[in-house]
Design an enzyme around this catalytic site. Structure first.
Site, PDB file in Angstrom:
ATOM      1  N   HIS A 338       0.865  -1.216  -0.088  1.00 27.23           N
ATOM      2  CA  HIS A 338       0.078  -0.051  -0.098  1.00 27.23           C
ATOM      3  C   HIS A 338       0.860   1.225   0.011  1.00 27.23           C
ATOM      4  O   HIS A 338       0.559   2.385   0.069  1.00 27.23           O
ATOM      5  CB  HIS A 338      -0.900   0.061   1.050  1.00 27.23           C
ATOM      6  CG  HIS A 338      -2.077  -0.781   1.055  1.00 27.23           C
ATOM      7  ND1 HIS A 338      -3.375  -0.485   0.476  1.00 27.23           N
ATOM      8  CD2 HIS A 338      -2.480  -2.254   1.546  1.00 27.23           C
ATOM      9  CE1 HIS A 338      -4.153  -1.340   0.520  1.00 27.23           C
ATOM     10  NE2 HIS A 338      -3.467  -2.463   1.168  1.00 27.23           N
ATOM     11  N   LYS A 526      -8.642  13.813   4.323  1.00 29.27           N
ATOM     12  CA  LYS A 526      -7.661  12.813   4.502  1.00 29.27           C
ATOM     13  C   LYS A 526      -6.955  13.015   5.808  1.00 29.27           C
ATOM     14  O   LYS A 526      -6.825  13.911   6.229  1.00 29.27           O
ATOM     15  CB  LYS A 526      -6.972  12.589   3.293  1.00 29.27           C
ATOM     16  CG  LYS A 526      -6.322  14.012   2.895  1.00 29.27           C
ATOM     17  CD  LYS A 526      -5.556  13.953   1.664  1.00 29.27           C
ATOM     18  CE  LYS A 526      -6.286  13.912   0.386  1.00 29.27           C
ATOM     19  NZ  LYS A 526      -6.422  12.550  -0.674  1.00 29.27           N
ATOM     20  N   ARG A 527      -6.095  11.847   6.232  1.00 27.05           N
ATOM     21  CA  ARG A 527      -5.114  11.882   7.208  1.00 27.05           C
ATOM     22  C   ARG A 527      -4.316  13.246   6.779  1.00 27.05           C
ATOM     23  O   ARG A 527      -3.884  13.302   5.623  1.00 27.05           O
ATOM     24  CB  ARG A 527      -4.563  10.487   7.288  1.00 27.05           C
ATOM     25  CG  ARG A 527      -5.345   9.425   7.895  1.00 27.05           C
ATOM     26  CD  ARG A 527      -5.575  10.058   9.525  1.00 27.05           C
ATOM     27  NE  ARG A 527      -4.669   9.780  10.021  1.00 27.05           N
ATOM     28  CZ  ARG A 527      -4.704   8.902  11.066  1.00 27.05           C
ATOM     29  NH1 ARG A 527      -5.394   7.848  11.262  1.00 27.05           N
ATOM     30  NH2 ARG A 527      -3.713   9.074  11.902  1.00 27.05           N
ATOM     31  N   LYS A 532       0.922  14.394   1.625  1.00 22.71           N
ATOM     32  CA  LYS A 532      -0.548  14.634   1.179  1.00 22.71           C
ATOM     33  C   LYS A 532      -0.617  16.392   0.961  1.00 22.71           C
ATOM     34  O   LYS A 532      -1.337  16.718   0.349  1.00 22.71           O
ATOM     35  CB  LYS A 532      -1.494  14.099   2.005  1.00 22.71           C
ATOM     36  CG  LYS A 532      -1.489  12.695   2.044  1.00 22.71           C
ATOM     37  CD  LYS A 532      -2.926  12.154   3.172  1.00 22.71           C
ATOM     38  CE  LYS A 532      -3.050  10.445   3.020  1.00 22.71           C
ATOM     39  NZ  LYS A 532      -3.762  10.003   2.059  1.00 22.71           N
ATOM     40  N   THR A 634      -8.346   6.825  -2.535  1.00 19.72           N
ATOM     41  CA  THR A 634      -9.863   6.514  -2.522  1.00 19.72           C
ATOM     42  C   THR A 634     -10.595   7.510  -2.377  1.00 19.72           C
ATOM     43  O   THR A 634     -11.760   7.539  -2.976  1.00 19.72           O
ATOM     44  CB  THR A 634     -10.213   5.107  -1.817  1.00 19.72           C
ATOM     45  OG1 THR A 634      -9.774   5.466  -0.557  1.00 19.72           O
ATOM     46  CG2 THR A 634      -9.494   3.705  -2.077  1.00 19.72           C
TER      47      THR A 634
HETATM   48  C1  LIG Z   1     -11.982   7.151   1.702  1.00 18.64           C
HETATM   49  C2  LIG Z   1     -11.455   7.537   3.297  1.00 18.64           C
HETATM   50  C3  LIG Z   1     -10.163   7.796   3.600  1.00 18.64           C
HETATM   51  C4  LIG Z   1      -9.056   7.822   2.225  1.00 18.64           C
HETATM   52  O1  LIG Z   1      -8.672   9.036   1.866  1.00 18.64           O
HETATM   53  P1  LIG Z   1      -7.618   9.139   0.911  1.00 18.64           P
HETATM   54  O2  LIG Z   1      -8.124  10.799   0.348  1.00 18.64           O
HETATM   55  O3  LIG Z   1      -7.624   8.586  -0.050  1.00 18.64           O
HETATM   56  O4  LIG Z   1      -6.512   9.306   1.702  1.00 18.64           O
HETATM   57  C5  LIG Z   1      -9.732   8.058   4.729  1.00 18.64           C
HETATM   58  N1  LIG Z   1     -10.591   8.134   5.874  1.00 18.64           N
HETATM   59  C6  LIG Z   1     -11.786   8.112   5.627  1.00 18.64           C
HETATM   60  C7  LIG Z   1     -12.757   8.223   6.633  1.00 18.64           C
HETATM   61  C8  LIG Z   1     -12.378   7.731   4.056  1.00 18.64           C
HETATM   62  O5  LIG Z   1     -13.602   7.662   4.205  1.00 18.64           O
END
Ligand SMILES: *Cc1c(COP(=O)(O)O)cnc(C)c1O
Length: 797
Positions: A338, A526-527, A532, A634
């Site tokens: 990943h 996102k985190r 990022k 995602t």
């Molecule tokens: C989809 C999702 C993520 C992943 O987000 P990315 O932008 O791909 O890092 C992280 N946290 C939650 C709660 C999500 O639904």
């Protein structure tokens, strides 16, 4: 549901409500009503679940091993998948119960950090919906990812005791408990099964999560004080193992307890599989056939202890020779990588592995010896074998173990797999090119569109004339025929506006901040992580603020910048970024010179259920990671499916988004992986700082006191990382200054493009129409066809 069943449903519901509380109906709380409803649904699916378990118990299955399952809420999703959402809502309405407040009562099951855990949850949904025999194994953490609030601009963490009211969606299966043996401790692993419903197809798969409990019942006889203390501490020590999820996303924990968690669930799961194999499979059963019925997909390095554990169980408990056990393992395990970030690729010191399971360490050494022999026989020197070694300098390299033993290694987006082959695992790729393959991630359209965005979902069904797209998301392509139809485009615009008003109301209620639904909603959730680049986003916000402040009449379409995400509690710089966003928000939002045209909001406690409100309301999806660093992403797919346009780099699945929806319908910017590789050794961020006055202006604002909230060193760490590198580092590791000008221009294009509503809606429509590829149904079928060789009926191909 027909009339008879409707009556029965209501009767059962009321019965359950009465059983759990002594209150009269009018006095029941949301909690009572939620519990009674979830009980009623569990009873409703009980029979089908039982039947699915029975029918598949001796069939070939894929086992998805994951330390994380980021599930979110289950009530609404289960009702959608059962096909009774509207009816139940209506029935409750008839007896005077507000469904929405019950729905909002449910706590998220947040047993994961971010994308990796959410992927596992989407896969469970898709496998059931595609009628695939997939079984999930994981950990039942008593505390999921911490709850985040913002106090004085800082992240504050609180525990997430999601089980305090009991757990509506799982069933404890005591009879399947296992004993897990560590070097200095034995515990009982108790399984809790969660039903995973396919989308209106009668399939109920199982997610089995293990909880750690004391091996012996608490011994009340030990009543002299010393022994009583012993007994209490033994109980706590056992329960500690599954007490809490480690909140590190993309970072190794390196802690004994973390490896114990991993080994704990792997050991229990492997024992479970072997026990069931002996119980349910043919009487003339041979272990050579084990791989005919089982394939294990390892979700990242976290479950790799399953490899030595399977060999241990076969050798020590079933009398199989080591060599035979290893060759069985070679047919069973497949590994998903990943990340290419070195800090996330797990390595464990031998001491720790030994402390967890001395026998597994022995087995790992044996596998390593075999590897070394084999590579020597191929003519490799000691030195050139080094990067392959599973055990090296007293460290166990988990990825090497999985790649050597596993028969499949996959990345999660085209570019990511290319980087694995060409860089990260290039040495392995040269030995075993046939093991490497790509499986671009996906998301389940049921939760992220049918459930989260009912208006858009109904619109799509109306335009396409049926609901088949919910099973086969490629059918969204049919929407493209409306791309010149103004009426359709206006309808789509209005739906987005409605969702923006809903979100604005929710943000006012939960964050106390008023935002303008007519403004552009530009969202990055996102985190929080340097790669990022939330700090690139906020630096650009500072740039805009200064520009607007200097020229309040500037032609600028009002924009609301929304941020959200958790920082790992020990990740100092990520916490600094959160503080910076909040300080900028405070200054901007309180400045009447600009706050009609721009607002900045950091939403607290971003999680799955918050995402369900954010994705439908977004105009712009910020996907701005440094090229090459975000394996797939995602979140980008959830936004796209809900009609947001991507403002993104050429990274992860963004590239596949532009490929399908067209660069002209999104906002691509920034350096490519190749460009960054080329300048890697010569890049000097200070040059960018010196040459571009916009850059020096925003970077200087980090230390000028403008946003410092009376501590002038507050953002010095971020400033230093960018232009005043410490300790021999080059500075600006993630190329913010390199990409700043390009990012700024992309924002200008957005601000211009948004004024043409019809054209913007057309872009929305084309994005939605081309989101079909990003269904996790497609992803999971790719795994089933290419890696698992599993078929829809009995699993056997
Ligand atoms: C989809 C999702 C993520 C992943 O987000 P990315 O932008 O791909 O890092 C992280 N946290 C939650 C709660 C999500 O639904």
């Amino acid at each position: 549901m027909d009339k008879l069943k409707k009556n029965k449903f209501v009767d059962n519901y009321i019965e359950n409500l009465q059983r759990i509380t002594l209150k009269s109906f009018e006095d029941t709380s949301d909690r009572d009503r939620y519990k009674a409803l979830s009980d009623t649904i569990m009873e409703l699916i009980n029979e089908e679940w039982r039947e699915c378990k029975r029918k598949t118990r001796n069939q070939r299955k894929a086992y998805y091993f994951s330390a994380e399952f980021l599930i979110g809420r289950s009530l609404g999703n289960n009702l959608i998948n059962l096909g009774i959402y509207d009816e139940v809502k209506e029935l409750l309405d008839e007896i005077g119960i507000d469904f929405e407040s019950i729905e909002n009562y449910e706590d998220d099951a947040a047993l994961g950090n971010g994308g990796l855990g959410r992927l596992a949850a989407c896969f469970m949904d898709s496998a059931a919906s595609q009628n695939l025999n997939m079984y999930g194994y994981g950990v039942r953490y008593r505390e999921g990812i911490f709850k985040q609030s913002i106090k004085n601009g800082f992240q504050v963490e609180q525990g997430d005791s999601w089980l305090k009211d009991g757990d509506a969606w799982s069933i404890r299966v005591d009879s399947d408990s296992k004993i897990v043996k560590f070097r200095d401790q034995q515990v009982k692993a108790v399984p809790f099964d969660m039903p995973v419903l396919g989308y209106q197809n009668g399939v109920v798969n199982t997610l089995r999560l293990w909880q750690s409990e004391p091996f012996q019942e608490f011994d009340f006889q030990k009543f002299n004080n010393y022994e009583y203390d012993q007994a209490v501490s033994e109980k706590n020590r056992a329960e500690d193992i599954t007490r809490v999820l480690y909140p590190n996303d993309m970072q190794r924990a390196g802690k004994l307890l973390r490896l114990k968690q991993q080994y704990f669930f792997c050991s229990a799961s492997i024992q479970d599989m072997v026990d069931k194999y002996k119980k349910y499979y043919p009487e003339d059963l041979k272990f050579e056939d084990f791989a005919k019925y089982h394939i294990i997909q390892l979700n990242d390095t976290h479950p790799i202890m399953a490899i030595p554990e399977l060999i241990r169980v076969l050798v020590d408990e079933n009398g199989i020779f080591f060599e035979d056990a290893l060759s069985i393992a070679r047919k069973v395990f497949a590994f998903t990588n990943h990340t290419v970030l070195q800090e996330a690729l797990e390595k464990w010191s031998k001491d720790i592995v030994q402390e967890v399971s001395p026998r597994c360490m022995e087995i790992i050494e044996k596998i390593n010896d075999k590897l070394v022999k084999e590579f020597k026989a191929k003519g490799l020197s000691e030195e050139s074998i080094d990067p392959y070694r599973i055990v090296r300098y007293d460290q166990v390299h988990m990825a090497n173990l999985a790649i050597y033993v596993g028969f499949s290694v996959n990345g999660v987006a085209e570019i990511h797999t290319k980087i694995l082959k060409g860089e990260t695992f290039n040495h392995w790729y040269k030995c075993y090119p046939e093991k490497f393959n790509n499986k671009t991630n996906g998301i389940t359209p049921r939760r992220w569109l049918v459930y989260a965005n009912r208006d858009l979902s109904d619109f799509i069904s109306r335009k396409l004339g049926n609901e088949d797209w919910k099973y086969n998301l490629d059918l969204l392509k049919g929407l493209e025929k409306y791309k010149e139809d103004d009426e359709t485009l206006n309808e789509l615009w209005d739906i987005k506006q409605k969702k923006k008003r809903d979100l604005a109301k929710y943000i006012l209620d939960t964050e106390g901040i008023k935002i303008d639904p007519e403004s552009i909603f530009d969202i990055q959730v996102k985190r929080i992580h340097e790669y990022k680049r939330q700090h690139l986003n906020i630096l650009h916000v500072i740039y805009l603020y200064h520009k607007l402040k200097a020229n309040p009449d500037m032609d600028f379409y009002p924009t609301t910048f929304i941020f959200g995400g958790k920082a790992a509690p020990g990740y100092f710089r990520a916490k600094g970024i959160i503080k910076l966003i909040n300080e900028v928000a405070r200054v901007v939002n309180n400045d009447s010179d600009v706050n009609k045209k721009m607002k900045v909001v950091f939403i607290q406690n971003y999680r799955v259920s918050y995402g369900e409100k954010l994705f439908p309301a977004a105009d712009i999806s910020e996907q701005i990671s440094t090229a090459g660093k975000e394996a797939s992403g995602t979140g980008n797919m959830k936004f796209m499916l809900n009609g947001a346009l991507t403002l993104g780099t050429l990274d992860g699945a963004n590239i596949e988004i532009y490929d399908r929806a067209g660069e002209e319908n999104n906002f691509r910017f920034g350096a490519t992986v190749d460009e960054l590789n080329q300048i890697a050794s010569t890049y000097n961020p200070v040059e960018y700082y010196r040459k571009d006055p916009d850059i020096s202006d925003v970077v200087d604002s980090l230390v000028s006191g403008e946003f410092n909230d009376n501590d002038s060193y507050m953002f010095l760490d971020i400033y230093n990382e960018l232009v005043n590198p410490q300790g021999g580092s080059r500075g600006d590791q993630y190329y913010l200054l390199k990409d700043f000008a390009s990012y700024k221009k992309a924002h200008e294009r957005i601000n211009e493009a948004y004024r043409d509503k019809l054209d913007w809606s057309r872009k929305m429509l084309i994005n939605i129409a081309n989101a079909g590829f990003f269904s996790s149904d497609r992803t999971i079928l790719n795994y089933a066809d290419d890696i698992w060789k599993i078929d829809k009926e009995d699993g056997l191909k």
